[in-house]
Design a protein around this motif. Structure first.
Motif, PDB file in Angstrom:
ATOM      1  N   MET A  96       0.638  -1.118   0.082  1.00  0.00           N
ATOM      2  CA  MET A  96       0.140  -0.021  -0.148  1.00  0.00           C
ATOM      3  C   MET A  96       0.749   1.339  -0.013  1.00  0.00           C
ATOM      4  O   MET A  96       2.148   1.104   0.107  1.00  0.00           O
ATOM      5  CB  MET A  96      -0.934  -0.113   1.229  1.00  0.00           C
ATOM      6  CG  MET A  96      -2.107   0.790   1.167  1.00  0.00           C
ATOM      7  SD  MET A  96      -2.974   1.135  -0.463  1.00  0.00           S
ATOM      8  CE  MET A  96      -3.435   2.884   0.017  1.00  0.00           C
ATOM      9  N   SER A  97       0.286   2.436   0.141  1.00  0.00           N
ATOM     10  CA  SER A  97       0.873   3.581   0.065  1.00  0.00           C
ATOM     11  C   SER A  97       2.166   3.888   1.061  1.00  0.00           C
ATOM     12  O   SER A  97       1.954   3.622   2.243  1.00  0.00           O
ATOM     13  CB  SER A  97       0.197   4.719  -0.015  1.00  0.00           C
ATOM     14  OG  SER A  97      -0.293   4.794   1.331  1.00  0.00           O
ATOM     15  N   THR A  98       3.328   3.719   0.552  1.00  0.00           N
ATOM     16  CA  THR A  98       4.537   3.775   1.468  1.00  0.00           C
ATOM     17  C   THR A  98       4.674   5.259   2.064  1.00  0.00           C
ATOM     18  O   THR A  98       5.538   5.419   2.868  1.00  0.00           O
ATOM     19  CB  THR A  98       5.845   3.441   0.641  1.00  0.00           C
ATOM     20  OG1 THR A  98       5.610   3.756  -0.630  1.00  0.00           O
ATOM     21  CG2 THR A  98       5.882   1.767   0.676  1.00  0.00           C
ATOM     22  N   THR A  99       3.700   6.092   1.471  1.00  0.00           N
ATOM     23  CA  THR A  99       4.006   7.704   1.931  1.00  0.00           C
ATOM     24  C   THR A  99       3.507   7.760   3.106  1.00  0.00           C
ATOM     25  O   THR A  99       3.659   8.728   3.820  1.00  0.00           O
ATOM     26  CB  THR A  99       3.809   8.556   1.000  1.00  0.00           C
ATOM     27  OG1 THR A  99       2.269   8.082   0.624  1.00  0.00           O
ATOM     28  CG2 THR A  99       4.352   8.552  -0.389  1.00  0.00           C
ATOM     29  N   ALA A 100       2.422   6.856   3.486  1.00  0.00           N
ATOM     30  CA  ALA A 100       1.368   7.221   4.706  1.00  0.00           C
ATOM     31  C   ALA A 100       2.407   7.156   5.941  1.00  0.00           C
ATOM     32  O   ALA A 100       3.104   6.636   6.135  1.00  0.00           O
ATOM     33  CB  ALA A 100       0.536   6.191   4.867  1.00  0.00           C
ATOM     34  N   LYS A 101       2.037   8.212   6.705  1.00  0.00           N
ATOM     35  CA  LYS A 101       2.696   8.391   8.034  1.00  0.00           C
ATOM     36  C   LYS A 101       1.839   7.850   9.206  1.00  0.00           C
ATOM     37  O   LYS A 101       0.788   7.845   9.189  1.00  0.00           O
ATOM     38  CB  LYS A 101       3.252   9.963   8.006  1.00  0.00           C
ATOM     39  CG  LYS A 101       4.282  10.165   7.120  1.00  0.00           C
ATOM     40  CD  LYS A 101       4.953  11.629   7.027  1.00  0.00           C
ATOM     41  CE  LYS A 101       3.667  12.521   6.691  1.00  0.00           C
ATOM     42  NZ  LYS A 101       4.101  14.018   6.421  1.00  0.00           N
ATOM     43  N   GLY A 102       2.436   7.967  10.400  1.00  0.00           N
ATOM     44  CA  GLY A 102       1.787   7.956  11.668  1.00  0.00           C
ATOM     45  C   GLY A 102       0.914   6.657  11.600  1.00  0.00           C
ATOM     46  O   GLY A 102       1.521   5.671  11.211  1.00  0.00           O
ATOM     47  N   TYR A 103      -0.205   6.886  12.145  1.00  0.00           N
ATOM     48  CA  TYR A 103      -0.906   5.509  12.566  1.00  0.00           C
ATOM     49  C   TYR A 103      -1.499   5.094  11.108  1.00  0.00           C
ATOM     50  O   TYR A 103      -1.732   3.932  11.152  1.00  0.00           O
ATOM     51  CB  TYR A 103      -1.965   5.918  13.281  1.00  0.00           C
ATOM     52  CG  TYR A 103      -3.231   6.683  12.619  1.00  0.00           C
ATOM     53  CD1 TYR A 103      -4.343   6.014  12.349  1.00  0.00           C
ATOM     54  CD2 TYR A 103      -2.960   7.891  12.458  1.00  0.00           C
ATOM     55  CE1 TYR A 103      -5.226   6.775  11.803  1.00  0.00           C
ATOM     56  CE2 TYR A 103      -4.118   8.606  11.808  1.00  0.00           C
ATOM     57  CZ  TYR A 103      -5.150   8.066  11.496  1.00  0.00           C
ATOM     58  OH  TYR A 103      -6.097   8.777  10.943  1.00  0.00           O
ATOM     59  N   LEU A 104      -1.369   5.860   9.980  1.00  0.00           N
ATOM     60  CA  LEU A 104      -1.786   5.546   8.637  1.00  0.00           C
ATOM     61  C   LEU A 104      -0.659   4.606   8.064  1.00  0.00           C
ATOM     62  O   LEU A 104      -1.225   3.556   7.139  1.00  0.00           O
ATOM     63  CB  LEU A 104      -2.093   6.626   7.960  1.00  0.00           C
ATOM     64  CG  LEU A 104      -3.068   7.500   8.299  1.00  0.00           C
ATOM     65  CD1 LEU A 104      -2.866   8.855   7.512  1.00  0.00           C
ATOM     66  CD2 LEU A 104      -4.341   6.895   8.161  1.00  0.00           C
ATOM     67  N   ALA A 105       0.498   4.339   8.510  1.00  0.00           N
ATOM     68  CA  ALA A 105       1.433   3.665   7.973  1.00  0.00           C
ATOM     69  C   ALA A 105       1.341   2.171   8.156  1.00  0.00           C
ATOM     70  O   ALA A 105       0.686   1.786   9.176  1.00  0.00           O
ATOM     71  CB  ALA A 105       3.050   4.032   8.554  1.00  0.00           C
TER      72      ALA A 105
END
Lengths: 545, 560
Positions: free
Chosen positions: B1-10
């Motif tokens: 999935m999106s590797t750019t997601a940060k924080g709890y979204l990662a």
């Protein structure tokens, strides 16, 4: 300050103007309500309704002032305290106990004032004054019946009352909860099955209407045109959006369309009330009661005392009204059986071509009349298809002429050729079923065993207080002197209630009261004679006065 | 999935970084309150759209008198299913979603007290929605086997008993409502356990942010009232399934239909506060932030919420003023009802007091908060009018009541939801939204709420009953105005979705505290917050909560 600063300040002003303009636009509806007449209450045609309208006007004014105050403070804050520079740091105020408590006190005082004002009005509006007569309003899915217990208990489909007279309304329902609402008179009360709710009404009569309805001056047309506004374009567009064509879904126009002549707050009386000196108000149902909820309109006709007396007389003599089978069928039967006698699949059998109404012999005719009189419950087979619905009995709504007319309409319309019946036959069938002759009291005694078994069923509602063996607590029925020897007292107690007992019998028919009394007089070791419905009817008339 | 997601979204695992399905699975099974909160929000928005569709069908039908769009039988199912969708599946779970995300962070906790219970509470909802609305699916596809109930959201017996509503759609509805009740009870227990046991150092009760306070009060309301609704529904179901054995409400068997109304409103009146109290909390966070001033009269705000909750339990019979209960009883209920307006009024004045003398900045959240203030005042005042018994007798079950409830729930609750949505969007996603679109959304929403619902007051005063399929033609013009308003209002919501799409596409990163003046703990964390909220246990720097002006050097900052 730089030019840019000036510009941004100017821009700010622009935004403020926009904000103000738009918020004023929002205020307009609020202001419109405050203009006399615009938001006027409709309950202006009865003394208690006018009290309610007065109270509403006071409340509306208080609310409007509070609203304006809130807006003023808010807009003041918006105008004065908008952020002018990014590093602005206002004084950090955490509260002000004096202001907060002051507001608390002020708000409470306003509420107490409103509360006291309301209770004042409430006692006037709700305390039952001395009433001249009582009308029972009985709701069912989806129409109303109005019964006149003071005048022999005949039943009408419109609420006809003498004007400027206190009339008590006893309101109940046969099936689900409905609610009786007459906006112009300021009355609304739920019709709850199993209990009677009461209200009272004192409607303004024709005198007050002079000049309000200039049309009344000339000849009132026999049939007024529809007041439905011409929204054909919108209606057609909406119909086009819909997946199913309107014609297919609604083979007939709604009942509202037929009755629309007296809607739109029109106070004209027409057709069957045209000969009386009267005004009318719209009545409707306001408690969700299923599919036909929107279509429970009834007329409230307020007549001058002389006209009302004449109307009572006409009711008893059948008036000079020609009985029209089609009219009765359309208003009473078509909602289930369809205007063209097509019925509703699975629930209500068709009448067109049905073997129940087309065989031209005496037995078939008698069965037809019997079904109309006592209704039908459970599965029946018509034209080889099974139906399972409930049909209400009509013995206490339609008189013999009317039953005959509607039966004949069904037997001779839509290609049916089942031969005609006459009112004599209906009277015979009515008698054989044990129903009283319409609309006076019953003549043929009801078999004792029937009364006992009916009474037993009704008694199920009494078990909580009186016990299954009739020996519970202070409300003993076994060997009770009242049950055994004081029939008038017993009826009165059921109909009127006492300190300890609610008027359980008020909503019951004479036959039901007779049944419950007979049951208790024959059970729990008691052995007294049966009481007939006709006797109850006579006593009831006396004790309710 | 999106590797750019940060924080709890990662994504948590390597696998999830490459496979969308694994990433989704990670979400669906996550016990992280933030992820559950987001799932709540997405689920509620979907259900909100269902409710919106139902309401549009109502307004199309009512645009002109006479049969127009649907049949009367179909129409009668619409108001009830609209209310069910909006109340049980939109507003209540949406607030729960915000609360899941925010409450643990605001009190400085890593997660909720019972993370698995939390996940369970959420996963009850989708099946509950499916059960409740399956009948609508059948209806849409034209299958007559299962039809939605036509007894409104109140389900008054005897109309709701098997004799008058024998279709299984009604049973499914009851089952769905019981499940929703179970879910929100689980949520309430969880919030209370969390707030009572997991507050960080120095976070005493009278230091709690007002949003958290609102959730504490709401949870108590849910805990005390929902079981009553569930029992009423169970009784109704027993009576439906075994009419021979049970007759709690049917007069034929000695039951009392009014008993049901008492039970129902004992839940459903507090439910009104369940649907607005978290909104009060949201507004109490937003107004100080954009006024650069602490909330005016913190303790009065807290006590007024508690007072509303307590009073909320003793006013239920004001929904039954015309059912035939004794005059004296109604007078009592009326007085108590009017008393509720006092703490509510105090809240409005406190918000005004916060704005007064502040430094106001009207970003989208503040615009919505201000709009809420005015329109909720209208809803509150029409409530006072309705509380007055004789006036209520005239207005009960007319469009005046419809207008009132929509001013409280649309101009009230929904506006606070929008305010909160814009306010916390940068925190939840780590992305900024388009301010200009936000403002357009606000203006269109506000204007068309008034166009849609204000005229309904007038319809009610003139005697148009609610839940009417067809109506007196003299009401035609105002109904058309209301219908057009509702279409425009619905269309305006497209701007919100455009804004969301744009924000996700542009990816303008948000700072930890994009509003600069927000003081609660969530703004001390990065946007979006990391998986377990705080790297080390936070310590709350107590805030001045007294009355009167604070000393200038006391400018408390939340601890990092």
């Amino acid at each position: 300050m730089t030019v840019l600063g000036h510009l941004s300040k100017h821009m700010n002003k622009c935004t403020i103007t926009t904000v103000l303009a738009l918020l004023t636009a929002l205020l307009i509806p609020g202001i419109a309500m405050a203009i006399p007449g615009a938001g006027d209450f409709t309950s202006l045609e009865s003394p208690s309704g006018r009290e309610i309208a007065d109270l509403y006007n006071i409340l509306a004014k208080i609310c409007f002032v509070i609203f304006v105050l809130v807006c003023a403070v808010l807009f003041g804050a918006i105008l004065r305290f908008r952020r002018k520079s990014e590093d602005e740091n206002p004084e950090q105020i955490h509260g002000n106990m004096k202001v907060e408590m002051g507001l608390l006190l002020a708000a409470s005082l306003i509420q107490v004032f409103i509360g006291i004002k309301t209770i004042d009005t409430m006692w006037y509006v709700e305390k039952l004054p001395e009433t001249k007569m009582t009308v029972e309003a009985i709701a069912y899915q989806w129409d109303w019946q109005f019964r006149y217990p003071d005048h022999g208990g005949f039943i009408t489909e419109d609420l006809v009352i003498p004007a400027y007279t206190n009339v008590k309304l006893d309101i109940t329902s046969k099936d689900v909860i409905h609610s009786l609402f007459v906006p112009e008179l300021g009355i609304k009360m739920d019709a709850v099955p199993g209990r009677f709710n009461y209200w009272w009404v004192n409607a303004d009569g024709p005198v007050n209407q002079v000049g309000i309805e200039p049309n009344l001056e000339g000849n009132t047309p026999a049939k007024l045109g529809t007041t439905r506004s011409d929204n054909t374009v919108i209606r057609q567009t909406l119909n086009a959006l819909s997946l199913v064509q309107t014609e297919e879904r609604h083979p007939n126009t709604s009942g509202l369309e037929q009755r629309v002549t007296y809607l739109a707050a029109s106070r004209k009386v027409d057709d069957k009330y045209a000969k009386y000196d009267a005004v009318e108000y719209r009545g409707m149902c306001t408690e969700l009661c299923g599919k036909g909820h929107y279509d429970m309109y009834f007329r409230v006709v307020a007549m001058t005392p002389a006209s009302f007396a004449q109307w009572l007389e006409d009711q008893k003599n059948g008036g000079d009204k020609e009985v029209d089978g089609k009219e009765i069928y359309d208003s009473k039967c078509a909602s289930c059986h369809g205007l063209e006698g097509a019925g509703i699949a699975g629930q209500f059998p068709p009448l067109a071509g049905s073997e129940w109404v087309t065989e031209d012999n005496d037995e078939n005719k008698r069965r037809h009349v019997q079904v109309v009189l006592e209704g039908l419950k459970g599965a029946v087979t018509v034209k080889g298809v099974e139906y399972n619905g409930v049909m209400q009995p009509w013995f206490n709504v339609l008189n013999d002429d009317e039953v005959a007319a509607v039966v004949n309409h069904e037997r001779t319309s839509w290609g049916n050729a089942g031969g005609e019946v006459d009112s004599k036959l209906v009277a015979e069938v009515r008698e054989s079923l044990g129903y009283p002759a319409f609309s006076a009291g019953g003549a043929i005694p009801v078999p004792e065993q029937d009364l006992i078994s009916e009474g037993e069923k009704i008694y199920a509602a009494c078990v909580t207080c009186h016990g299954a063996d009739g020996k519970k607590g202070s409300a003993k029925l076994a060997n009770s002197p009242k049950a055994l020897s004081d029939v008038p007292g017993y009826v009165s107690m059921l109909v009127n209630g006492t300190q300890a007992k609610s008027a359980m019998g008020q909503s019951m028919t004479d036959r039901e009261i007779a049944a419950i009394i007979t049951y208790t007089r024959k059970s729990f070791g008691n052995d007294a004679s049966a009481v007939q419905p006709a006797e109850v009817a006579r006593i009831r008339k006396e004790v309710t006065k | 999935m999106s590797t750019t997601a940060k924080g709890y979204l990662a994504p948590l695992t390597k696998e999830a970084e490459t496979s969308t399905w694994v990433y989704l699975k990670e979400w669906f099974c996550s016990t992280d309150a933030k992820r559950i909160g987001v799932m709540y929000i997405i689920f509620s928005i979907i259900m909100g759209l269902v409710g919106l569709a139902e309401s549009l069908a109502i307004r199309i039908e009512l645009a002109a008198p006479g049969p127009t769009f649907v049949s009367d039988a179909t129409y009668m199912t619409l108001p009830g299913m609209h209310a069910t969708a909006m109340i049980f599946f939109f507003i209540i779970p949406l607030y729960t979603g915000f609360a899941n995300f925010l409450v643990p962070i605001q009190i400085g906790a890593p997660d909720m007290a019972f993370p698995k219970l939390n996940l369970c509470a959420f996963w009850i909802l989708p099946p509950a929605a499916l059960i409740t609305f399956s009948s609508v699916l059948f209806q849409v596809f034209g299958v007559d086997l299962v039809v939605p109930p036509d007894f409104g959201w109140t389900a008054y017996p005897p109309l709701s008993t098997a004799a008058y509503n024998s279709n299984i759609g009604a049973d499914l509805w009851i089952m769905g409502v019981i499940l929703v009740g179970t879910s929100s009870t689980m949520g309430a227990v969880n919030f209370l356990s969390t707030v009572f046991n997991m507050r960080c150092k120095n976070m005493t009760f009278f230091q709690l942010p007002l949003f958290t306070w609102a959730l504490v009060v709401t949870s108590f309301l849910i805990l005390a009232s929902t079981p009553v609704l569930s029992s009423a529904m169970l009784m109704l179901q027993l009576e439906r399934t075994m009419p021979e054995l049970f007759s709690f409400f049917s007069p034929q068997g000695g039951g009392d239909p009014i008993l049901y109304q008492h039970l129902f409103w004992f839940y459903s009146h507090p439910a009104v506060y369940i649907m607005i109290m978290p909104g009060f909390g949201i507004i109490s966070e937003i107004i100080p932030t954009f006024s650069r001033k602490p909330i005016f009269g913190y303790s009065v705000m807290v006590w007024s919420m508690i007072a509303i909750a307590v009073l909320g339990f003793v006013v239920w019979a004001h929904h039954m003023f015309t059912s035939g209960i004794a005059t004296e009883v109604r007078a009592g209920f009326m007085f108590l009802t009017m008393l509720i307006a006092v703490p509510t009024g105090i809240k409005i004045f406190s918000w005004l007091g916060t704005m007064w003398g502040g430094s106001l900045k009207f970003d989208t959240p503040m615009l919505f908060a201000t709009g809420f203030l005015i329109m909720f005042t209208i809803g509150g005042l029409s409530g006072v009018t309705l509380a007055s018994v004789p006036v209520d007798i005239e207005l009960h079950d007319t469009y005046y009541v419809v207008a009132h409830i929509h001013y409280v729930l649309v101009a009230g609750a929904l506006m606070t939801i929008f305010a909160g949505f814009y306010f916390w969007w940068p925190k939840i996603t780590g992305l900024m939204y388009d301010e200009r679109l936000g403002r357009i959304h606000f203006w269109l929403t506000t204007i068309f709420i008034n166009v849609t619902f204000f005229v309904q007051h007038y319809l009610g005063v003139k005697g148009m009953p609610r839940r009417y399929f067809d109506y007196d033609p003299s009401f035609a013009d105002l109904n058309l105005v209301s219908s057009l308003g509702s279409f425009a209002l619905a269309a305006a919501q497209l701007i919100l979705f455009a804004n969301i799409a744009l924000s996700l596409k542009r990816k303008v990163a948000a700072t930890a505290n994009p509003w600069k003046d927000a003081k609660t703990l969530e703004w001390a964390l990065s946007s979006p917050p990391p998986h377990h909220n705080f790297d080390e246990d936070p310590v709350w720097e107590p805030v001045e909560r007294g009355h009167g002006p604070a000393s200038h050097d006391a400018h408390p900052q939340p601890a990092e």
